[in-house]
Design a protein around this motif. Structure first.
Motif, mmCIF file in Angstrom:
data_model
loop_
_atom_site.group_PDB
_atom_site.id
_atom_site.type_symbol
_atom_site.label_atom_id
_atom_site.label_comp_id
_atom_site.label_asym_id
_atom_site.label_seq_id
_atom_site.Cartn_x
_atom_site.Cartn_y
_atom_site.Cartn_z
ATOM 1 N N PHE A 153 4.413 -14.358 5.214
ATOM 2 C CA PHE A 153 4.281 -12.982 4.742
ATOM 3 C C PHE A 153 2.874 -12.732 4.202
ATOM 4 C CE2 PHE A 153 4.441 -9.723 1.474
ATOM 5 C CZ PHE A 153 5.117 -8.703 2.118
ATOM 6 N N MET A 154 2.370 -13.670 3.400
ATOM 7 C CA MET A 154 1.023 -13.532 2.840
ATOM 8 C C MET A 154 -0.011 -13.520 3.956
ATOM 9 S SD MET A 154 0.944 -13.811 -0.753
ATOM 10 C CE MET A 154 -0.184 -15.010 -1.426
ATOM 11 N N TYR A 155 0.208 -14.340 4.967
ATOM 12 C CA TYR A 155 -0.710 -14.416 6.103
ATOM 13 C C TYR A 155 -0.782 -13.068 6.826
ATOM 14 C CZ TYR A 155 -2.676 -16.051 10.558
ATOM 15 O OH TYR A 155 -3.456 -16.216 11.670
ATOM 16 N N GLU A 156 0.374 -12.496 7.136
ATOM 17 C CA GLU A 156 0.410 -11.210 7.830
ATOM 18 C C GLU A 156 -0.143 -10.092 6.944
ATOM 19 O OE1 GLU A 156 1.123 -10.506 10.916
ATOM 20 O OE2 GLU A 156 1.578 -12.591 11.428
ATOM 21 N N LEU A 157 0.163 -10.159 5.650
ATOM 22 C CA LEU A 157 -0.356 -9.155 4.723
ATOM 23 C C LEU A 157 -1.875 -9.193 4.690
ATOM 24 C CD1 LEU A 157 0.437 -7.001 2.624
ATOM 25 C CD2 LEU A 157 0.397 -8.799 0.890
ATOM 26 N N GLY A 158 -2.435 -10.405 4.662
ATOM 27 C CA GLY A 158 -3.883 -10.552 4.668
ATOM 28 C C GLY A 158 -4.524 -9.977 5.913
ATOM 29 N N LEU A 159 -3.805 -10.045 7.042
ATOM 30 C CA LEU A 159 -4.338 -9.533 8.300
ATOM 31 C C LEU A 159 -4.281 -8.002 8.390
ATOM 32 C CD1 LEU A 159 -2.834 -12.081 10.857
ATOM 33 C CD2 LEU A 159 -5.204 -11.948 10.075
ATOM 34 N N TRP A 160 -3.319 -7.385 7.713
ATOM 35 C CA TRP A 160 -3.102 -5.948 7.882
ATOM 36 C C TRP A 160 -3.692 -5.089 6.772
ATOM 37 C CZ3 TRP A 160 -1.471 -3.516 12.144
ATOM 38 C CH2 TRP A 160 -0.881 -4.288 13.151
ATOM 39 N N VAL A 161 -4.151 -5.707 5.679
ATOM 40 C CA VAL A 161 -4.689 -4.916 4.560
ATOM 41 C C VAL A 161 -5.894 -4.082 4.995
ATOM 42 C CG1 VAL A 161 -5.956 -5.078 2.376
ATOM 43 C CG2 VAL A 161 -3.831 -6.339 2.666
ATOM 44 N N LEU A 162 -6.862 -4.685 5.671
ATOM 45 C CA LEU A 162 -8.089 -3.976 6.040
ATOM 46 C C LEU A 162 -7.849 -2.857 7.055
ATOM 47 C CD1 LEU A 162 -10.567 -6.981 6.101
ATOM 48 C CD2 LEU A 162 -10.626 -5.030 4.538
ATOM 49 N N PRO A 163 -7.039 -3.060 8.103
ATOM 50 C CA PRO A 163 -6.753 -1.939 8.994
ATOM 51 C C PRO A 163 -6.119 -0.750 8.283
ATOM 52 C CG PRO A 163 -6.134 -3.993 10.049
ATOM 53 C CD PRO A 163 -6.484 -4.331 8.626
ATOM 54 N N VAL A 164 -5.174 -1.020 7.389
ATOM 55 C CA VAL A 164 -4.540 0.065 6.633
ATOM 56 C C VAL A 164 -5.558 0.747 5.730
ATOM 57 C CG1 VAL A 164 -2.826 0.600 4.857
ATOM 58 C CG2 VAL A 164 -2.240 -0.950 6.731
ATOM 59 N N MET A 165 -6.408 -0.056 5.064
ATOM 60 C CA MET A 165 -7.426 0.518 4.188
ATOM 61 C C MET A 165 -8.417 1.372 4.969
ATOM 62 S SD MET A 165 -6.854 -0.071 1.060
ATOM 63 C CE MET A 165 -8.441 0.424 0.404
ATOM 64 N N SER A 166 -8.759 0.971 6.192
ATOM 65 C CA SER A 166 -9.673 1.757 7.021
ATOM 66 C C SER A 166 -9.111 3.154 7.248
ATOM 67 C CB SER A 166 -9.907 1.053 8.359
ATOM 68 O OG SER A 166 -10.777 1.813 9.189
ATOM 69 N N VAL A 167 -7.827 3.219 7.592
ATOM 70 C CA VAL A 167 -7.190 4.514 7.838
ATOM 71 C C VAL A 167 -7.111 5.340 6.559
ATOM 72 C CG1 VAL A 167 -5.049 5.649 8.532
ATOM 73 C CG2 VAL A 167 -5.881 3.667 9.810
ATOM 74 N N VAL A 168 -6.665 4.711 5.462
ATOM 75 C CA VAL A 168 -6.510 5.435 4.195
ATOM 76 C C VAL A 168 -7.848 5.971 3.695
ATOM 77 C CG1 VAL A 168 -5.917 5.190 1.750
ATOM 78 C CG2 VAL A 168 -4.445 4.176 3.496
ATOM 79 N N VAL A 169 -8.868 5.113 3.678
ATOM 80 C CA VAL A 169 -10.188 5.519 3.176
ATOM 81 C C VAL A 169 -10.758 6.655 4.007
ATOM 82 C CG1 VAL A 169 -12.592 4.775 2.946
ATOM 83 C CG2 VAL A 169 -10.751 3.315 2.097
ATOM 84 N N MET A 170 -10.628 6.568 5.325
ATOM 85 C CA MET A 170 -11.223 7.599 6.177
ATOM 86 C C MET A 170 -10.421 8.897 6.159
ATOM 87 S SD MET A 170 -14.015 6.349 6.957
ATOM 88 C CE MET A 170 -14.571 7.699 7.996
ATOM 89 N N VAL A 171 -9.103 8.820 5.992
ATOM 90 C CA VAL A 171 -8.309 10.043 5.835
ATOM 91 C C VAL A 171 -8.742 10.769 4.568
ATOM 92 C CG1 VAL A 171 -6.009 10.933 5.302
ATOM 93 C CG2 VAL A 171 -6.311 9.320 7.179
ATOM 94 N N ILE A 172 -8.927 10.005 3.475
ATOM 95 C CA ILE A 172 -9.415 10.593 2.224
ATOM 96 C C ILE A 172 -10.787 11.219 2.434
ATOM 97 C CG2 ILE A 172 -10.256 10.034 -0.097
ATOM 98 C CD1 ILE A 172 -8.070 7.894 -0.246
ATOM 99 N N THR A 173 -11.667 10.512 3.146
ATOM 100 C CA THR A 173 -13.028 10.996 3.382
ATOM 101 C C THR A 173 -13.029 12.283 4.198
ATOM 102 O OG1 THR A 173 -13.893 8.741 3.311
ATOM 103 C CG2 THR A 173 -15.270 10.392 4.377
ATOM 104 N N TYR A 174 -12.287 12.318 5.291
ATOM 105 C CA TYR A 174 -12.263 13.510 6.145
ATOM 106 C C TYR A 174 -11.608 14.690 5.429
ATOM 107 C CZ TYR A 174 -13.576 10.441 10.030
ATOM 108 O OH TYR A 174 -14.237 9.563 10.851
#
Length: 211
Positions: free
Chosen positions: A81-102
């Motif tokens: 679970f920790m392994y998969e979480l580590g892999l998916w944090v940055l993709p999710v953050m990319s979407v969240v940060v850019m949605v906020i930015t736009y």
């Protein structure tokens, strides 16, 4: 399967870039890219920088994280679970940060601090729940000399850190719900400091006791 997962994560990282290119002519020349402790915009970047840099930055970091996790000599010990979480944090953050930015670029009011503090709090809760189950490895967990040198030290440290991180995550979510203020941001930083250093100190004290 792993290769397909990597491509999906990388696509998610760069998805905001393609959205930005599609919106290019509608986006203003200067786009908000920084907010102060009260959640007020206090920094702008050019349209090109905002649209291109951040998705590409997250993509590069995702490649680095994926390589590090896969190359760990003890990756067979990594909690799945920790392994998969580590892999998916940055993709999710990319979407969240850019949605906020736009959204901010189009003049929408976005409670940036509330969103980010809540997401960080949820992340710490997930990590805290899994910490006691995490076995000794070089990329996931409290990686200090004393935990890496002793499996017993590792296990005791992570059993202590798990509930601490869950409590810290709950505090962050509650602070996020309270809104934006400089005091809350400083409290959040203090919580992160405690979550980072208390397990290290605990591990060192175990080492001094011979563990």
């Amino acid at each position: 399967m792993k290769t397909r997962s990597l491509w999906i994560r990388l696509l998610l990282c760069v998805l905001p870039l393609f959205i930005g290119l599609a919106l290019w002519n509608r986006l203003p020349a200067s786009i908000p890219t920084h907010w102060n402790a009260e959640g007020v915009i206090d920094g702008y970047s050019s349209r090109a920088f905002a649209v291109l840099f951040f998705p590409l930055f997250f993509t590069g970091m995702e490649l680095l994280v994926s390589f590090a996790l896969k190359s760990d000599p003890k990756n067979h010990n990594q909690d799945r679970f920790m392994y998969e979480l580590g892999l998916w944090v940055l993709p999710v953050m990319s979407v969240v940060v850019m949605v906020i930015t736009y959204a901010s670029a189009f003049g929408m009011h976005v409670p940036v601090n509330v969103i980010l503090m809540t997401l960080v709090g949820v992340l710490f809760i997930f990590l805290g729940n899994q910490m006691p189950k995490t076995r000794q490895n070089y990329t996931i967990g409290i990686k200090v000399p004393w935990t890496l040198n002793s499996e017993r030290n590792w296990n005791l440290t992570h059993r202590m850190a798990g509930p601490l991180w869950v409590i810290g995550g709950v505090i962050m979510i509650l602070m996020g719900l309270l809104g934006n203020s400089t005091v809350l941001v400083w409290v959040m930083l203090a919580v992160i400091f405690v979550l980072a250093f208390v397990p290290m100190i605990y591990s060192y004290l175990l080492y001094k006791k011979g563990i």
